[in-house]
Enzyme design. Structure first.
Site, short mmCIF file in Angstrom:
data_model
loop_
_atom_site.label_atom_id
_atom_site.label_comp_id
_atom_site.label_asym_id
_atom_site.label_seq_id
_atom_site.Cartn_x
_atom_site.Cartn_y
_atom_site.Cartn_z
CE LYS A 106 -1.06 2.00 4.13
NZ LYS A 106 0.15 2.38 4.83
CG HIS B 233 0.61 -3.90 8.46
ND1 HIS B 233 0.59 -2.59 8.04
CD2 HIS B 233 0.62 -3.84 9.80
CE1 HIS B 233 0.60 -1.79 9.10
NE2 HIS B 233 0.62 -2.52 10.18
CE LYS C 53 -2.06 -4.18 13.03
NZ LYS C 53 -0.91 -4.04 13.92
CG HIS D 199 -3.89 0.18 7.93
ND1 HIS D 199 -3.42 -0.73 7.02
CD2 HIS D 199 -2.82 0.95 8.26
CE1 HIS D 199 -2.12 -0.53 6.82
NE2 HIS D 199 -1.74 0.49 7.55
CE LYS E 48 1.57 8.31 11.47
NZ LYS E 48 1.21 6.91 11.45
#
Ligand code: BG6
Length: 483
Positions: free
Chosen positions: A156, A186, A190, A248, A334
Site C-alpha cells: 500500500k 498489514h 493481524k 487499514h 499521529k
C-alpha cells in the site's frame, strides 16, 4: 483454499522470493526479519531462496546483502541471527540489481537461485517500493518474462484516488492476472481479523447480536502515540486519510460489517467484504474532522503552510439491512494520547429498564458494549451492568475480560507481515484486497478528496481537535472518555 489447515498443509511449495526494495526501510524493519522468523519457525519450504534487488545505484554484493539482513534481524527481529537456522537462512540470500533498462544481474541471480533449488520453484515478487515505482517494476517483470507463472505482492498505498487506482490495476493486469496479485494491507494480517471471524462465526453468542437490532454504534479507533517519525517526504504527499483510513481502517470495517460468508475461502470472504464496501455510503465531508498536530509544519521537509492531515475522525454509514442507521465512527492520528487498536460495539439499551438510572454509564451506554482490543496479544472485553452485592438492588459496572496472552500459548503466533507472506506463498488471497474492493473504497472517499474540510489544529498528546467529539455524538469516544 481455506485456512482451516493443519500445520503440515501450511508448508508452501519450493519458492524463489524476489524482494524489490531490498535495501529499503520496510525490508529492513519487517520483511527480512519476518522471513527469517518464518524460516526459523519451519514455515518456509525447505528449498527456498530470497533474491534481493534494487536499482544498480544501490546494488549490494551477496555478502553485503547478507550482512544487511543480519543487521536488520539483529535490530528488528524477534530472534537473534545466530545458530544453524541463521546460517541456513543467510545461505539462501543473494542479490541482483535491476534497472528498467538493464535487469541482467537480477535475471542471473534468479536463474542461479532456481538452479540451486532444482525443478520449477514458484516465483513470488514482493514490491516493497514507493508507489511511483510500481509501474516500472511491473513493466520490467513483464518485459523480462520473469513474471511468467509468478505471484506479486504489492504494498500500500494502492493509488491515491479512484483514477490512479484504476490505472495501477490496469498496469498490473497487463502482466499479472488478478489471481496472482496480492495487495497487502498489514492490518489484515493481524490476529485480530481472524479473531473477528472466529468470534462472529464460530459462536452462537455474538453473531445473533451483530446487527442494527442490537448494536447502536460501532467505533474503530486506532490512535497512535508516535508522530511522523521523520517521514515527512512520505507523509506530506499522503496524509492520514490515505495512509490509514482508506486502507487499514476501512479494511477492518469490512470484516466487522460483512455478512456471513458461505465458506472461509478467498472468494467467499472477499465477496462479502466487498459487498459491505458497496453498501457504504460515499463520505460526506461534513462527517469528517481533519486534524494536524501543532508543530507538524515546522518538521523537516514539511511545507510551512501544509494542509496535510495527521488525524482523521469520521462517521461512515453502511446502507444495508444489517447496518442501516448504525453509525461507524472511525478515528486515527499521529501524536495522540495513546497508541491503541480497538473496535467497540455499543449495544442498545434494553427496551424497558426496571432499574434506577443512577449509573452514568447506563445513561451513555458505556456499560453495555463489546470491546475488541487488538494489541499484540489482544483482549476481548464485554462490559455490562451487574447487581452490586448488598441489600439494595443497585447496579454497578462489570466486565468479562478475555486475554489472548494468558489464555493461549503465543508460540505459534505470527506477526502481520509473516502471516501475509506465508499466505501469499500458499496462494491464498483471503487476507488480501481485490481490485474491485480497492476501487470501491476510492469511490466512497471521492467527495472527501474533492472537498476536504480545512485541517484543525490539535495539541500533541491529546485526542485530536476539539470538534472530534461531535463526530461520535451522542456517544462518547470510548477510548478518550474512559471511566
Ligand atoms: C503503516 C502506516 O501502514 O501502519 C504508518 O504507514 C502506521 O503510518 C502503521 O504507523 C501502523 O501500523 P501498526 O501495525 O504499528 O499499527
Amino acid at each position: 483454499m481455506d485456512r482451516t489447515a493443519t500445520s503440515r498443509e501450511l508448508l508452501p511449495a519450493d519458492h524463489v522470493i524476489v524482494l524489490f526494495g531490498a535495501t529499503g526501510d520496510l525490508a529492513r524493519r519487517k520483511l527480512l526479519p519476518g522471513l527469517f522468523h518464518l524460516a526459523k519457525a519451519g514455515f518456509l519450504p525447505r528449498r527456498c531462496r530470497v533474491v534481493g534487488t534494487a536499482p544498480a545505484a544501490e546494488a549490494l554484493s551477496d555478502e553485503a546483502f547478507r550482512a544487511h539482513a543480519r543487521q536488520a534481524v539483529e535490530e528488528f527481529g524477534r530472534s537473534r541471527p545466530e545458530g544453524a537456522a541463521w546460517q541456513a537462512f543467510e545461505a539462501s540470500l543473494s542479490f541482483g540489481a535491476a534497472d528498467r533498462d538493464d535487469a541482467a544481474p537480477l535475471l542471473r541471480a534468479v536463474r542461479e537461485a532456481e538452479q540451486a533449488i532444482g525443478g520449477t520453484p514458484q516465483r513470488l515478487f514482493h514490491l516493497a517500493v514507493p508507489p511511483a515505482a510500481f509501474p516500472s517494476v511491473i513493466g520490467l517483470l513483464g518485459d523480462t518474462d520473469l513474471a511468467r507463472g509468478g505471484r506479486v505482492i504489492v504494498e500500500k498505498p494502492f493509488g491515491t484516488d479512484l483514477v490512479s487506482a484504476r490505472a495501477l490495476n490496469a498496469t498490473i493486469h497487463t502482466v499479472f492476472d488478478e489471481s496472482r496479485v496480492f495487495r497487502i494491507d498489514h492490518f489484515l494480517g493481524k490476529e485480530a481479523v481472524d479473531n473477528i471471524l472466529a468470534l462472529r462465526f464460530a459462536n452462537g453468542l455474538f453473531e445473533p447480536l451483530w446487527n442494527r437490532g442490537h448494536i447502536s454504534h460501532v467505533q474503530i479507533d486506532v490512535p497512535e502515540k508516535i508522530d511522523i517519525q521523520g517521514r515527512a517526504h512520505f507523509f506530506e504527499g499522503t496524509g492520514t486519510f490515505r495512509d490509514m483510513v482508506v486502507t487499514h481502517l476501512f479494511q477492518l470495517l469490512g470484516f466487522v460489517a460483512m455478512e456471513p460468508p458461505v465458506a472461509l475461502d478467498a472468494q467467499a470472504l472477499r465477496d462479502e467484504q466487498i459487498k459491505a464496501f458497496r453498501s457504504m455510503r460515499v463520505l460526506a465531508p461534513e462527517d469528517v474532522v481533519r486534524g494536524q498536530y501543532t508543530g507538524y509544519r515546522t518538521e523537516n521537509g514539511v511545507a510551512p503552510d501544509s494542509d496535510t492531515e495527521t488525524f482523521v475522525a469520521l462517521r461512515a454509514w453502511i446502507d444495508n439491512w444489517r447496518w442501516s442507521g448504525v453509525p461507524f465512527h472511525l478515528r486515527t492520528g499521529k501524536a495522540l494520547a495513546e497508541g491503541r487498536h480497538t473496535v467497540t460495539l455499543g449495544l442498545r439499551e434494553p427496551v424497558l429498564r426496571m432499574f434506577p438510572l443512577d449509573a452514568q454509564a447506563a445513561a451513555d451506554g458505556r456499560a453495555n458494549q463489546l470491546v475488541i482490543d487488538f494489541a499484540d496479544p489482544g483482549t476481548l472485553t464485554a462490559r455490562f451492568l451487574a447487581k452490586e452485592p448488598g441489600p439494595a438492588l443497585r447496579l454497578a459496572e462489570a466486565a468479562m475480560v478475555f486475554e489472548y496472552g494468558t489464555s493461549f500459548t503465543l508460540e505459534n503466533a505470527l506477526e502481520a507481515y509473516e502471516h501475509l507472506i506465508l499466505q501469499a506463498m500458499l496462494g491464498n488471497q483471503a487476507l488480501f484486497t481485490r481490485s474491485d474492493g480497492i476501487e470501491r473504497l476510492w469511490e466512497v472517499a471521492a467527495p472527501l478528496l474533492d472537498a476536504p474540510p480545512a485541517v484543525e489544529p490539535y495539541v500533541p498528546g491529546s485526542w485530536g481537535p476539539e470538534r472530534t467529539d461531535t463526530v461520535a455524538a451522542p456517544y462518547p469516544w470510548h477510548l478518550s472518555h474512559p471511566r
